[in-house]
Motif scaffolding. Structure first.
Motif, PDB file in Angstrom:
ATOM      1  N   ALA B  74       0.862  -1.180   0.000  1.00  0.00           N
ATOM      2  CA  ALA B  74       0.000   0.000   0.000  1.00  0.00           C
ATOM      3  C   ALA B  74       0.898   1.230   0.000  1.00  0.00           C
ATOM      4  CB  ALA B  74      -0.891   0.002   1.233  1.00  0.00           C
ATOM      5  N   ALA B  75       0.380   2.352  -0.504  1.00  0.00           N
ATOM      6  CA  ALA B  75       1.181   3.576  -0.579  1.00  0.00           C
ATOM      7  C   ALA B  75       0.429   4.728   0.069  1.00  0.00           C
ATOM      8  CB  ALA B  75       1.519   3.901  -2.030  1.00  0.00           C
ATOM      9  N   TYR B  76       1.161   5.567   0.775  1.00  0.00           N
ATOM     10  CA  TYR B  76       0.566   6.689   1.511  1.00  0.00           C
ATOM     11  C   TYR B  76       1.382   7.950   1.280  1.00  0.00           C
ATOM     12  CZ  TYR B  76      -1.528   2.714   3.871  1.00  0.00           C
ATOM     13  OH  TYR B  76      -2.175   1.533   4.136  1.00  0.00           O
ATOM     14  N   GLU B  77       0.686   9.059   1.054  1.00  0.00           N
ATOM     15  CA  GLU B  77       1.363  10.343   0.924  1.00  0.00           C
ATOM     16  C   GLU B  77       0.423  11.447   1.407  1.00  0.00           C
ATOM     17  OE1 GLU B  77       2.277  10.552  -3.269  1.00  0.00           O
ATOM     18  OE2 GLU B  77       0.347  11.442  -3.719  1.00  0.00           O
ATOM     19  N   THR B  78       0.925  12.645   1.479  1.00  0.00           N
ATOM     20  CA  THR B  78       0.213  13.826   2.000  1.00  0.00           C
ATOM     21  C   THR B  78      -0.563  13.476   3.280  1.00  0.00           C
ATOM     22  OG1 THR B  78      -1.635  13.495   0.465  1.00  0.00           O
ATOM     23  CG2 THR B  78       0.121  14.959  -0.251  1.00  0.00           C
ATOM     24  N   SER B  79      -1.865  13.738   3.312  1.00  0.00           N
ATOM     25  CA  SER B  79      -2.611  13.530   4.551  1.00  0.00           C
ATOM     26  C   SER B  79      -2.761  12.046   4.908  1.00  0.00           C
ATOM     27  CB  SER B  79      -4.000  14.173   4.448  1.00  0.00           C
ATOM     28  OG  SER B  79      -4.699  13.609   3.363  1.00  0.00           O
ATOM     29  N   GLY B  80      -2.451  11.154   3.974  1.00  0.00           N
ATOM     30  CA  GLY B  80      -2.504   9.720   4.269  1.00  0.00           C
ATOM     31  C   GLY B  80      -1.271   9.209   4.997  1.00  0.00           C
ATOM     32  N   PHE B  81      -0.176   9.971   4.926  1.00  0.00           N
ATOM     33  CA  PHE B  81       1.069   9.574   5.562  1.00  0.00           C
ATOM     34  C   PHE B  81       1.164  10.284   6.909  1.00  0.00           C
ATOM     35  CE2 PHE B  81       6.022  10.014   5.189  1.00  0.00           C
ATOM     36  CZ  PHE B  81       6.178   9.268   6.343  1.00  0.00           C
ATOM     37  N   THR B  82       0.517   9.683   7.900  1.00  0.00           N
ATOM     38  CA  THR B  82       0.581  10.216   9.260  1.00  0.00           C
ATOM     39  C   THR B  82       1.372   9.259  10.143  1.00  0.00           C
ATOM     40  OG1 THR B  82      -1.414   9.073   9.959  1.00  0.00           O
ATOM     41  CG2 THR B  82      -1.692  11.292   9.008  1.00  0.00           C
ATOM     42  N   LYS B  83       1.830   9.781  11.249  1.00  0.00           N
ATOM     43  CA  LYS B  83       2.556   8.940  12.204  1.00  0.00           C
ATOM     44  C   LYS B  83       1.660   7.816  12.709  1.00  0.00           C
ATOM     45  CE  LYS B  83       5.144   9.128  16.548  1.00  0.00           C
ATOM     46  NZ  LYS B  83       5.828   9.993  17.523  1.00  0.00           N
ATOM     47  N   ALA B  84       0.394   8.136  12.970  1.00  0.00           N
ATOM     48  CA  ALA B  84      -0.537   7.114  13.476  1.00  0.00           C
ATOM     49  C   ALA B  84      -0.721   5.995  12.457  1.00  0.00           C
ATOM     50  CB  ALA B  84      -1.882   7.764  13.800  1.00  0.00           C
ATOM     51  N   GLN B  85      -0.872   6.379  11.186  1.00  0.00           N
ATOM     52  CA  GLN B  85      -1.031   5.374  10.128  1.00  0.00           C
ATOM     53  C   GLN B  85       0.220   4.510  10.024  1.00  0.00           C
ATOM     54  OE1 GLN B  85      -3.626   4.551   8.286  1.00  0.00           O
ATOM     55  NE2 GLN B  85      -2.549   3.113   6.951  1.00  0.00           N
ATOM     56  N   PHE B  86       1.377   5.170  10.069  1.00  0.00           N
ATOM     57  CA  PHE B  86       2.636   4.438   9.961  1.00  0.00           C
ATOM     58  C   PHE B  86       2.781   3.432  11.102  1.00  0.00           C
ATOM     59  CE2 PHE B  86       7.066   3.635  10.783  1.00  0.00           C
ATOM     60  CZ  PHE B  86       7.586   3.410   9.528  1.00  0.00           C
ATOM     61  N   LEU B  87       2.561   3.885  12.314  1.00  0.00           N
ATOM     62  CA  LEU B  87       2.761   3.000  13.472  1.00  0.00           C
ATOM     63  C   LEU B  87       1.732   1.870  13.513  1.00  0.00           C
ATOM     64  CD1 LEU B  87       3.791   5.556  16.240  1.00  0.00           C
ATOM     65  CD2 LEU B  87       5.254   3.967  14.965  1.00  0.00           C
TER      66      LEU B  87
END
Lengths: 309, 256
Positions: B74-87
Motif C-alpha cells: 500500500a502507498a501513503y502520501e500527504t494527509s494519508g502519511f501520518t505517524k498514526a497510520q505508519f505505526l
C-alpha cells in the motif's frame, strides 16, 4: 610498503590500448543511435531502458574488447555478447557486457557509451576472500586508483582527487570532480573504488555532453537578481534564517525542480550556469533545509535545482 | 575473512525455496507479505516553497518495485502519511519504504534518536522515532529503505537503536563478515542526501532488481552507474545476495 596488491600491475602496451580504442570507435560509427529518434524524457513508471539493435559481429567484438579490459584491470569472468540499450534516464545509449564466472554467476559488468565507445563503468561483482585482506589504506588508495585508470587507458586527471572510505561499496572511493576550463560540473566525475586488498572494485566515468558556452554570460549580479525574484515569488525570502551563498559558475543539467511539468529525467546536456546554494528553516521545522538553484548563464532563466531530504 | 557463501548457509535458502515452490499462487503469497510505501510530498513542496515531483516519482518506483518482488504494498502520501497510520502498520510490514526528512532528533536534548517526519498534509510533521518502531516490532523485516538523510549512520547517542536495528537488521554486511545474515536488507543514506541524486540512484537500484539482480549487486551497479554528486552517499546493511523477495528464496542468483 613495497606492493599495493598481491599481483603487481602490468604495463599495458600503448598499441593495445590504441587498438581497443580503434575498435570501439569503429563500432560507434555504425551505431544506430540517433538523438532525433530518442523518445521524450523519462518519467517514473515508464520503461527506463529501450533495447536497441546491435549486430552479432559488433556484439562479439565488444565482448572481446571487454575481456581484454577486464584482464588488464584484474576483473574476473568470461564475457557474453554485448547488448545495447537506450537509457532514458541519462538520455543516451550504452553497450553492456556481462562477464560470468564458471558457475554462471555474474562476476563483472562493463558498460560503454554506444555513441563513442567510451568506458562508462567497470564493476566487479564477484567476491573472494582476497579482496578483504587489508593491504592498503587511504594513502595508498589514490596511487592504486591512478594505476587502474592507466591500465584502463583513461587519462588521469591533473586535478587533486578526494579519497574517502565508502562503506556501501566496502572500498576506498577516489574521486576526481570534473572541471571544464576550471569550472566544476558537480554531477560529473571520475570515480575509482579500490578494495582494501588493493584490487579494483569499480570505475565510474560520468562525462555528460556540454551545451555551447553562451556568447555573453550574464553577470553574477544578474544571477543573484534572478534568484532573488524566485525567492520572493515562492515566499522563501520570508523563511526563518535564510542564508544565501555567493553564486558560483559551473556546469549543471536542467531538471524539473523549477518547472514541474518537465520529465523526471534531467536534460542530457550540461549548461553553463550560476549555482546558488541557500538554506533556511521552513515553518514548523527545527532543522535547516538546503537548496541548490541553477541559473542559466546564457538566458538568465532558472533551469533547475536540488534539495536535501 | 570467511567466504561469503558457505554450504551451511544454503540450508535456509533451500528450505525457503522448497516452501515457495510448493506454496500457493503469487497473489495469495503477496497477501501474506504486507508492505508500505510512504512519501512526504508536502515537506518538499508546500513547506519549503518549491514545487516537487521527486517524492511522487520515488513513490512510484518503490511501489512498483515492492509489487514486482511479490509484496502486497500500500502507498501513503500527504494527509494519508501520518505517524498514526505508519505505526499502525509497523508491526506487520515485511517491507517498508519511506521518503522524507530523516535525522537524529533530540528526544529530548541531549539524547538523540534516529527518526523521520510524517507528512500529514501540513508542515507540522510529527517525528516517528526508531524507538517507537522497535517497540512495535516482534520480528525482523525483509526489506527496509529509508530514503532520507542520516538514517544509515551510527547512533549518535550510545544505547539508542538505529532505524535499521529497529527493524531487526543489524548494521552488518554479509560481504564483510562473511556470515549469512538471512533474508534482510536495509538501505539509507549517510549525512545529507540530495533528492535529485536519490532519484538517480534509486531508479537504477530498482531497475537492476527488475533485471533479476540481488540487492547487493543492484546497490553496487547503481552506485557505479547513477552519476550522483559526491555529496550523496548511500549505504546498506544485511545480506548481499538476498533478492528482496518476501518468501526469502534466493531467486535468480545467476540471471544474465
Amino acid at each position: 610498503m613495497t606492493s599495493l596488491c598481491a599481483r603487481p600491475f602490468r604495463r599495458v602496451p600503448a598499441w593495445r590500448i590504441a587498438a581497443a580504442a580503434g575498435v570501439l570507435t569503429a563500432l560507434s560509427i555504425g551505431a544506430t543511435v540517433s538523438q532525433a529518434s530518442m523518445p521524450a524524457g523519462w518519467r517514473a513508471g515508464e520503461p527506463a531502458e529501450i533495447p536497441l539493435v546491435l549486430e552479432a559481429p559488433a556484439r562479439a567484438t565488444l565482448a572481446a574488447a571487454a575481456l581484454d579490459l577486464a584482464r588488464r584491470l584484474g576483473l574476473p569472468g568470461t564475457p557474453a555478447p554485448a547488448v545495447r540499450a537506450l537509457d532514458r534516464t541519462l538520455g543516451r545509449a550504452f553497450d553492456t557486457i556481462n562477464l560470468s564466472s564458471p558457475d554462471g554467476r555474474l562476476a563483472t559488468v562493463i558498460t560503454n557509451e554506444a555513441a563513442t565507445g567510451r568506458l562508462h563503468s567497470a564493476v566487479r561483482l564477484a567476491w573472494s576472500a582476497d579482496l578483504d585482506v587489508q593491504r592498503i589504506g587511504s594513502p595508498e588508495a589514490g596511487p592504486a586508483a591512478r594505476r587502474f585508470l592507466i591500465l584502463a587507458g583513461l587519462a588521469v586527471p591533473a586535478t587533486t582527487a578526494s579519497t574517502a572510505w565508502d562503506d556501501g561499496m566496502d572500498a576506498w572511493r577516489v574521486r576526481w570532480a570534473r572541471r571544464i576550463d576550471g569550472l566544476e560540473a558537480p554531477g560529473d566525475g571520475l570515480v575509482v573504488w579500490v578494495h582494501r586488498g588493493g584490487q579494483l572494485k569499480a570505475i565510474s566515468d560520468v562525462e555528460t555532453a556540454l551545451a555551447p558556452v553562451p556568447a555573453a554570460p550574464i553577470s553574477k549580479g544578474a544571477a543573484a537578481a534572478a534568484i532573488g525574484a524566485y525567492l520572493q515569488r515562492t515566499g522563501i525570502d520570508r523563511m526563518a534564517g535564510l542564508a544565501i551563498e555567493e553564486p558560483t559558475l559551473g556546469w549543471a543539467e536542467a531538471n524539473d525542480f523549477i518547472d514541474s511539468t518537465l520529465p523526471d529525467a534531467p536534460a542530457p546536456t550540461l549548461r553553463l550556469a550560476w549555482l546558488v546554494r541557500l538554506s533556511y528553516v521552513p515553518p514548523g521545522w527545527t532543522e535547516r533545509h538546503f537548496l541548490e538553484l541553477r541559473v542559466d548563464a546564457g538566458t538568465g532563466q532558472l533551469i533547475g535545482g536540488t534539495e536535501t531530504a | 575473512m570467511a567466504p561469503r557463501w558457505r554450504w551451511p548457509s544454503l540450508v535456509p535458502w533451500l528450505a525457503a525455496l522448497t516452501v515457495a515452490l510448493a506454496g500457493s499462487t503469487g497473489s495469495a503469497r503477496a497477501a501474506t507479505y504486507p508492505a508500505s510505501v510512504y512519501t512526504n510530498v508536502t515537506a518538499f513542496d508546500t513547506c519549503d516553497g518549491t514545487p516537487d515531483t521527486i517524492s511522487h516519482s520515488l513513490k512510484v518506483l518503490a511501489q512498483n518495485g515492492f509489487v514486482a518482488l511479490g509484496y502486497a504494498s500500500a502507498a501513503y502520501e500527504t494527509s494519508g502519511f501520518t505517524k498514526a497510520q505508519f505505526l499502525a502498520r509497523t508491526p506487520a510490514d515485511q517491507a517498508v519504504y519511506v521518503h522524507s526528512h530523516g535525522d537524529q532528533y533530540y528526544a529530548p536534548y541531549p539524547k538523540q534518536v534516529q527518526g523521520f517526519r510524517d507528512d500529514g498534509g501540513d508542515c507540522t510533521q510529527a517525528i516517528t522515532y526508531a524507538t517507537e518502531v522497535k517497540a512495535r516490532r516482534t520480528s525482523g523485516a525483509h526489506l527496509v529503505l529509508m530514503s532520507t538523510c542520516h538514517l544509515a549512520e551510527v547512533a549518535r547517542t550510545a544505547g539508542q537503536p538505529t532505524m535499521s536495528e529497529a527493524y531487526g537488521i543489524e548494521r552488518l554486511k554479509s560481504t564483510v563478515n562473511g556470515s549469512y545474515r538471512g533474508p534482510e536488507f536495509y538501505l539509507s543514506y549517510v549525512g545529507l542526501a540530495y533528492t535529485a541524486d536519490m532519484l538517480r540512484f534509486e531508479q537504477k537500484f530498482w531497475a537492476y532488481i527488475g533485471q533479476g539482480r540481488g540487492l547487493g549487486d543492484a546497490f553496487t551497479l547503481a552506485r557505479a552507474n547513477a552519476g550522483m554528486s559526491a555529496a550523496t552517499v548511500p549505504d546498506w546493511f544485511g545480506e548481499y545476495v538476498y533478492t528482496g523477495r518476501p518468501d526469502g528464496s534466493p531467486g535468480c542468483l545467476n540471471c544474465q
